[in-house]
Design a protein around this motif. Structure first.
Motif, PDB file in Angstrom:
ATOM      1  N   THR A  30      61.251  31.327   8.298  1.00 48.09           N
ATOM      2  CA  THR A  30      62.114  31.223   9.283  1.00 48.09           C
ATOM      3  C   THR A  30      62.934  29.850   9.268  1.00 48.09           C
ATOM      4  N   PRO A  31      64.359  29.829   9.876  1.00 47.60           N
ATOM      5  CA  PRO A  31      65.008  28.595   9.722  1.00 47.60           C
ATOM      6  C   PRO A  31      64.472  27.329  10.207  1.00 47.60           C
ATOM      7  N   SER A 251      51.657  23.404  30.400  1.00 45.14           N
ATOM      8  CA  SER A 251      53.091  22.899  30.471  1.00 45.14           C
ATOM      9  C   SER A 251      53.917  22.683  31.903  1.00 45.14           C
ATOM     10  N   MET A 262      50.363  22.742  20.995  1.00 45.04           N
ATOM     11  CA  MET A 262      50.906  23.665  20.312  1.00 45.04           C
ATOM     12  C   MET A 262      52.068  24.008  20.459  1.00 45.04           C
ATOM     13  N   ILE A 266      55.134  23.620  17.502  1.00 46.70           N
ATOM     14  CA  ILE A 266      56.076  24.577  17.245  1.00 46.70           C
ATOM     15  C   ILE A 266      57.357  24.145  17.230  1.00 46.70           C
TER      16      ILE A 266
ATOM     17  N   PRO B 145      46.739  35.055  17.282  1.00 46.18           N
ATOM     18  CA  PRO B 145      46.887  34.763  18.954  1.00 46.18           C
ATOM     19  C   PRO B 145      48.239  35.106  19.302  1.00 46.18           C
ATOM     20  N   LEU B 147      50.231  34.746  21.934  1.00 48.56           N
ATOM     21  CA  LEU B 147      51.132  33.947  22.709  1.00 48.56           C
ATOM     22  C   LEU B 147      51.736  33.030  21.429  1.00 48.56           C
ATOM     23  N   LEU B 148      50.788  32.485  20.507  1.00 48.10           N
ATOM     24  CA  LEU B 148      51.439  31.445  19.592  1.00 48.10           C
ATOM     25  C   LEU B 148      52.313  32.053  18.742  1.00 48.10           C
ATOM     26  N   LEU B 149      52.190  33.601  18.382  1.00 49.64           N
ATOM     27  CA  LEU B 149      53.000  34.289  17.553  1.00 49.64           C
ATOM     28  C   LEU B 149      54.306  34.344  18.108  1.00 49.64           C
ATOM     29  N   LEU B 151      55.513  32.212  20.509  1.00 49.80           N
ATOM     30  CA  LEU B 151      56.353  31.030  20.335  1.00 49.80           C
ATOM     31  C   LEU B 151      56.823  30.801  19.273  1.00 49.80           C
ATOM     32  N   VAL B 152      55.930  31.037  18.051  1.00 49.60           N
ATOM     33  CA  VAL B 152      56.520  30.724  16.781  1.00 49.60           C
ATOM     34  C   VAL B 152      58.017  31.387  16.535  1.00 49.60           C
ATOM     35  N   LEU B 153      57.916  32.639  16.771  1.00 51.81           N
ATOM     36  CA  LEU B 153      58.943  33.628  16.434  1.00 51.81           C
ATOM     37  C   LEU B 153      60.395  33.138  17.179  1.00 51.81           C
ATOM     38  N   ALA B 156      61.685  30.153  15.948  1.00 54.06           N
ATOM     39  CA  ALA B 156      62.319  30.204  14.668  1.00 54.06           C
ATOM     40  C   ALA B 156      63.596  30.841  14.867  1.00 54.06           C
ATOM     41  N   ILE B 240      58.881  28.231  30.387  1.00 55.07           N
ATOM     42  CA  ILE B 240      58.599  26.925  29.654  1.00 55.07           C
ATOM     43  C   ILE B 240      59.511  26.536  28.451  1.00 55.07           C
ATOM     44  N   MET B 242      61.042  28.224  26.166  1.00 51.94           N
ATOM     45  CA  MET B 242      61.120  28.821  24.605  1.00 51.94           C
ATOM     46  C   MET B 242      61.914  30.206  24.633  1.00 51.94           C
TER      47      MET B 242
END
Lengths: 309, 300
Positions: A30-31, A251, A262, A266, B145, B147-149, B151-153, B156, B240, B242
């Motif tokens: 991903t970018p 948060s 975390m 990210i 996980p 939620l983590l996935l 957030l990462v997606l 990105a 939040i 994101m």
């Protein structure tokens, strides 16, 4: 049983490896890169490239991934942004998240299960109806909105509780804990209620009652034990969620816990930070699932028999 | 011509089946209508749906972005029934149009995961080899996980409505596969499937005509319940910071935006939050009602 547990523990290693690899690959394709996400917009291309090279982001995929694996084995993974050891950074934040998560988990478990049992024993009573309505209601209100309303009333309007941070001792915990609990209690109590109702209709419960087994023993021993499987799964799911489940609560109240770390990692494209969090969360999740199966085996001799021989 | 019309109707070989299907449908409707909470949920959802479909008849779309510097942060009044935000935008108009986004994300992501999940699960149900491979992948995927996935997606891909739907779909497909597969596997074992396979029914027809229709009830219930879950997740992620970004009237993004105005304009947070809760409530009530109506034997 011992051999089974050992096998499951060993099986966890490749699984965690794959999960971390998956997250690593997603972040790689991903970018975005650490320099763009962290340096001011005015930074020149050379400065950015130098930054990426200095943290090791410019290395090839395999170098980066196996560098991370080596770092985990030696206990030293460096952050892209602070340059510090991520394990130490997380270690400093862990106590807060654990305290918050475990207290919320304990409250949710006790209240959720006991309210569910109460609802089931007194089915269609006033108490049951109101608890069911409350459960449906709270399952629909997002927990962060519960947090906002509480924040507005207790912190902004009345001024009795702090709006953010952890500087007021036990008072600082009240709103975050209520936020976390407001989502899990309704789920738990509904599940407990339906599991108990299913069991209470069974013939062996009628038999137990007919034999003259005291009602207390019927509920707590005969019924609850047989209704416990879905409840245990839900509880252990909650326990697995202790580390990663408080992202939103942390948060809202700006708490320096694992969740906010975390989120920050990210956003900053701090890949080793995200991978370490993934490692921790998935390991806890798999341990909880193992614990789940062990609990089943302890409760049910039929399940136990499957693991022996 | 007349002759043709008066020709005695050829007996429909499926007449009994059709009649049975009709009566089952009527019975479901009857059971659903008896459930007061489910009816209230349906009515509430119809009101919300009305708002979603006819938003532009209620207030012009230009109000969503039109700002009025002379009317900043006004509490609810006759002119602005939900008040105005810090740019003087009408909160009611924003919530009304935001419903399209928030509910759209919930429904869209659910439909996408439903279709993808059903396809993967059908492959699992037909082929044992594919099933083995797919389930190992799902094993790994369900240990990531969620939620983590997500957030990462989102970080990105960037926060937009489409990316939110993609993210939520990716995160929830494994759950759908596991759920649908378990239903399908129990159906594949039934005699009527074996019989129609022996009759020479092709695999695709077998899945589409015989296996999936018989698995519909639990899938519908699961999907309905997922819509509200998806909506809440989307709102939480936007809240939040994101997810869908603030200029858009997505409800979670509006709540995020309201964070700076807790002291001066708390209604900025209250109205979108209530909107989310009411919509989720209506969908949950419908889901509960459907479950009870479709499967009266299950314990509530």
């Amino acid at each position: 049983m011992g051999r089974y547990i050992l096998r499951r523990l060993l099986y966890m290693i490749p699984m965690i490896f794959l999960v971390v690899l998956l997250v690593f690959l997603i972040m790689a394709i991903t970018p975005g890169d650490p320099a763009t996400n962290n340096l001011p917009i005015t930074a020149t291309k050379e400065v950015k490239e130098a930054y990426n090279a200095s943290v090791g982001y410019s290395d090839s995929l395999s170098v980066r991934f196996f560098g991370f694996v080596k770092g985990v084995l030696t206990g030293k993974v460096l952050s892209y942004t602070s340059g510090q050891n991520i394990f130490e950074e997380l270690g400093r934040r862990l106590p807060l998240t654990l305290r918050l998560g475990l207290v919320s988990f304990a409250i949710a478990a006790v209240l959720g299960v006991s309210l569910g049992i109460l609802s089931a024993i007194k089915q269609y009573s006033f108490l049951d109806t109101s608890l069911t309505i409350l459960a449906v209601l709270f399952a629909s209100i997002p927990s962060f909105f519960v947090a906002i309303v509480l924040l507005l009333y207790f912190a902004v309007y009345r001024g009795v509780l702090p709006t953010f941070g952890m500087n007021d001792g036990i008072k600082s915990y009240i709103l975050p804990v209520v936020t976390l609990v407001s989502g899990s209690i309704p789920v738990l109590s509904r599940m407990t209620r339906s599991a108990m109702l299913g069991v209470l209709q069974q013939d062996y419960i009628r038999t137990a009652r007919a034999k003259g087994v005291p009602e207390k023993s019927v509920i707590w021993k005969h019924a609850l034990k047989n209704a416990s499987f879905p409840i245990i799964t839900l509880l252990l799911g909650g326990l697995a969620n202790v580390l990663g489940g408080s992202v939103i609560a942390e948060s809202i109240f700006s708490l320096p816990g694992i969740g906010t770390y975390m989120l920050k990692a990210i956003n900053e494209k701090n890949v080793p930070g995200v991978m370490t969090c993934t490692l921790l969360l998935s390991a806890v999740f798999m341990l909880a699932m193992l614990l789940n199966d062990i609990c089943f085996a302890l409760i049910d001799p039929k399940v136990r028999a499957r693991y022996q021989g | 011509m007349k002759n043709v019309l008066n020709r005695p109707r050829r007996p429909d070989p499926y007449e009994n089946v059709k009649r049975e299907r009709d009566s089952r449908f009527r019975e479901i409707v009857k059971r659903y209508a008896r459930n007061r909470a489910a009816v209230i949920g349906l009515l509430l959802f119809l009101v919300i749906l009305f708002g979603i479909v006819f938003a532009n008849l209620i207030v012009p779309a230009s109000l969503v972005t039109a700002y009025d510097r002379s009317a900043k942060l006004q509490p609810p009044s006759a002119a602005h029934i939900f008040g105005t935000d810090n740019l003087g935008r009408d909160v009611f108009a924003r919530i009304l149009y935001g419903s399209r986004i928030t509910v759209g994300i919930g429904v869209g992501a659910t439909l996408a995961s439903l279709v993808i999940g059903a396809i993967i699960a059908s492959v699992c149900a037909i082929s044992k080899k594919a099933d083995f491979v797919i389930m190992r992948i799902i094993d790994v995927a369900s240990c990531v996980p969620a939620l983590l996935l997500a957030l990462v997606l989102l970080a990105a891909l960037g926060g937009s409505v489409a990316n939110m739907m993609i993210t939520l779909t990716v995160v929830s497909v494994p759950g759908f596969v596991i759920m649908i597969r378990s239903v399908l596997l129990s159906i594949v074992e039934q005699d009527y499937i074996k019989a129609s396979r022996l009759n020479g029914t092709g695999t695709l027809k077998l899945v589409l005509r015989h296996i999936l229709p018989n698995a519909l009830d639990p899938i519908i219930v699961h999907a309905t319940m997922t819509i509200s879950g998806m909506m809440l997740s989307a709102a939480a992620l936007s809240f939040i910071g994101m997810g869908v970004s603030p200029p858009s009237p997505e409800w979670g993004a509006m709540l995020n935006f309201a964070q700076g105005y807790y002291k001066t304009a708390p209604y900025l947070a209250i109205f979108p939050g209530v909107a989310i809760a009411l919509t989720a409530l209506s969908i949950n009530l419908i889901g509960d009602g459907l479950r009870d109506a479709l499967d009266p034997k299950a314990v509530k």
